[in-house]
Design an enzyme around this catalytic site. Structure first.
Site, PDB file in Angstrom:
ATOM      1  CG  ASP A 131      78.769 135.602  44.410  1.00 13.57           C
ATOM      2  OD1 ASP A 131      79.068 134.401  44.235  1.00 13.57           O
ATOM      3  OD2 ASP A 131      78.899 136.478  43.531  1.00 13.57           O
ATOM      4  CG  ASN A 188      78.772 139.543  40.117  1.00 13.51           C
ATOM      5  OD1 ASN A 188      79.248 139.091  39.075  1.00 13.51           O
ATOM      6  ND2 ASN A 188      79.443 139.532  41.271  1.00 13.51           N
ATOM      7  CB  SER A 202      67.712 141.659  45.042  1.00 15.66           C
ATOM      8  OG  SER A 202      68.100 141.342  43.719  1.00 15.66           O
TER       9      SER A 202
HETATM   10  N1  AR6 Z   1      73.691 132.768  54.349  1.00 14.00           N
HETATM   11  C1  AR6 Z   1      72.463 133.336  54.192  1.00 14.00           C
HETATM   12  N2  AR6 Z   1      72.277 134.627  53.859  1.00 14.00           N
HETATM   13  C2  AR6 Z   1      73.384 135.388  53.686  1.00 14.00           C
HETATM   14  C3  AR6 Z   1      74.700 134.872  53.818  1.00 14.00           C
HETATM   15  C4  AR6 Z   1      74.823 133.502  54.175  1.00 14.00           C
HETATM   16  N3  AR6 Z   1      76.023 132.932  54.324  1.00 14.00           N
HETATM   17  N4  AR6 Z   1      75.578 135.891  53.579  1.00 14.00           N
HETATM   18  C5  AR6 Z   1      74.847 136.995  53.295  1.00 14.00           C
HETATM   19  N5  AR6 Z   1      73.525 136.698  53.371  1.00 14.00           N
HETATM   20  P1  AR6 Z   1      73.864 139.850  49.040  1.00 14.00           P
HETATM   21  P2  AR6 Z   1      72.410 140.719  46.614  1.00 14.00           P
HETATM   22  C6  AR6 Z   1      72.354 137.580  53.126  1.00 14.00           C
HETATM   23  O1  AR6 Z   1      74.489 141.165  49.166  1.00 14.00           O
HETATM   24  O2  AR6 Z   1      71.729 141.803  47.366  1.00 14.00           O
HETATM   25  C7  AR6 Z   1      77.519 140.088  45.832  1.00 14.00           C
HETATM   26  O3  AR6 Z   1      78.696 140.835  45.909  1.00 14.00           O
HETATM   27  C8  AR6 Z   1      72.570 139.071  53.183  1.00 14.00           C
HETATM   28  O4  AR6 Z   1      72.611 139.514  54.529  1.00 14.00           O
HETATM   29  O5  AR6 Z   1      74.679 138.628  49.246  1.00 14.00           O
HETATM   30  O6  AR6 Z   1      71.622 139.888  45.650  1.00 14.00           O
HETATM   31  C9  AR6 Z   1      77.277 139.511  44.460  1.00 14.00           C
HETATM   32  O7  AR6 Z   1      78.491 139.156  43.802  1.00 14.00           O
HETATM   33  C10 AR6 Z   1      71.335 139.580  52.440  1.00 14.00           C
HETATM   34  O8  AR6 Z   1      70.204 139.576  53.302  1.00 14.00           O
HETATM   35  O9  AR6 Z   1      73.158 139.643  47.570  1.00 14.00           O
HETATM   36  C11 AR6 Z   1      76.577 140.634  43.756  1.00 14.00           C
HETATM   37  O10 AR6 Z   1      77.504 141.573  43.241  1.00 14.00           O
HETATM   38  C12 AR6 Z   1      71.114 138.505  51.370  1.00 14.00           C
HETATM   39  O11 AR6 Z   1      71.906 137.368  51.794  1.00 14.00           O
HETATM   40  C13 AR6 Z   1      75.754 141.267  44.844  1.00 14.00           C
HETATM   41  O12 AR6 Z   1      76.415 140.955  46.064  1.00 14.00           O
HETATM   42  C14 AR6 Z   1      71.557 138.896  49.971  1.00 14.00           C
HETATM   43  O13 AR6 Z   1      72.631 139.813  50.053  1.00 14.00           O
HETATM   44  C15 AR6 Z   1      74.365 140.670  44.907  1.00 14.00           C
HETATM   45  O14 AR6 Z   1      73.610 141.400  45.840  1.00 14.00           O
END
Ligand code: AR6
Length: 169
Positions: free
Chosen positions: A36, A26, A119
């Protein structure tokens, strides 16, 4: 036509043995949930210390840090768009995430890099559209660039895997 330097795997991005992994961060760059949170936990507390020095990151931009306890040498932090209907520049911002992350990678001699589905979690971007942007933007970049040997998309669910597979076939 598929790009032979693109791979797709289902798994945990933090476990990948590549030169750089990309974080879906973020704008604060100070950690959060999702991928993250997983990256900050796996890299250890020194990552947050370095992130505090970066002054945040605007959507679409990318900033690099060390990987600390990860097997990846670098983490490239980018900030995806929050989906709000698609008319607020979300597609351009998401494409910028991929382009700018790859550009930062090449500036740092990164040869292997892995991306999460930026995202597609908390930021609620429609999966099929996000997969198309990820694959098209990366393919275009690789067409103009020889220094990156492999880009791996690491996804966490069957539906996201299927969306990328459709784009890659
Ligand atoms: N390895 C691979 N993919 C993953 C992992 C992992 N270890 N963990 C989650 N995913 P998101 P965004 C997937 O929410 O939508 C955070 O709080 C997850 O299932 O991580 O860009 C940041 O600080 C999904 O398909 O990222 C921001 O505030 C994908 O990764 C916000 O979330 C992205 O999900 C960013 O949101």
């Amino acid at each position: 036509m598929g790009e032979s330097r693109i791979a797709l795997v289902r798994g945990d991005l933090t476990r990948l043995a590549v030169h750089a992994i990309v974080n879906a961060a973020n704008t604060s760059l100070l950690g959060g949930g999702g991928v993250d949170g997983a990256i900050h936990r796996a890299a250890g507390p020194e990552l947050l210390t370095e992130c505090r020095t970066l002054g945040g990151c605007r959507p679409g931009e990318a900033k690099i840090t060390h990987g600390y306890l990860l097997s990846a040498r670098f983490i490239i932090h980018t900030v995806g768009p929050v989906w709000s209907g698609g008319h607020r520049g979300e597609p351009e911002t998401l494409a910028n995430c991929y382009r700018n992350s790859l550009s930062v990678a090449t500036s740092n001699n990164v040869r292997t890099i892995a991306f999460p589905a930026i995202s597609c979690g908390a930021y609620r971007y429609p999966i099929a559209d996000a997969a198309e942007i990820a694959v098209e933007t990366t393919t275009e970049f690789l067409r103009e660039n020889d220094s990156i040997a492999e880009v791996t998309f690491v996804v966490s669910s069957d539906d996201i895997y299927a969306a990328y597979q459709r784009q890659l076939s």
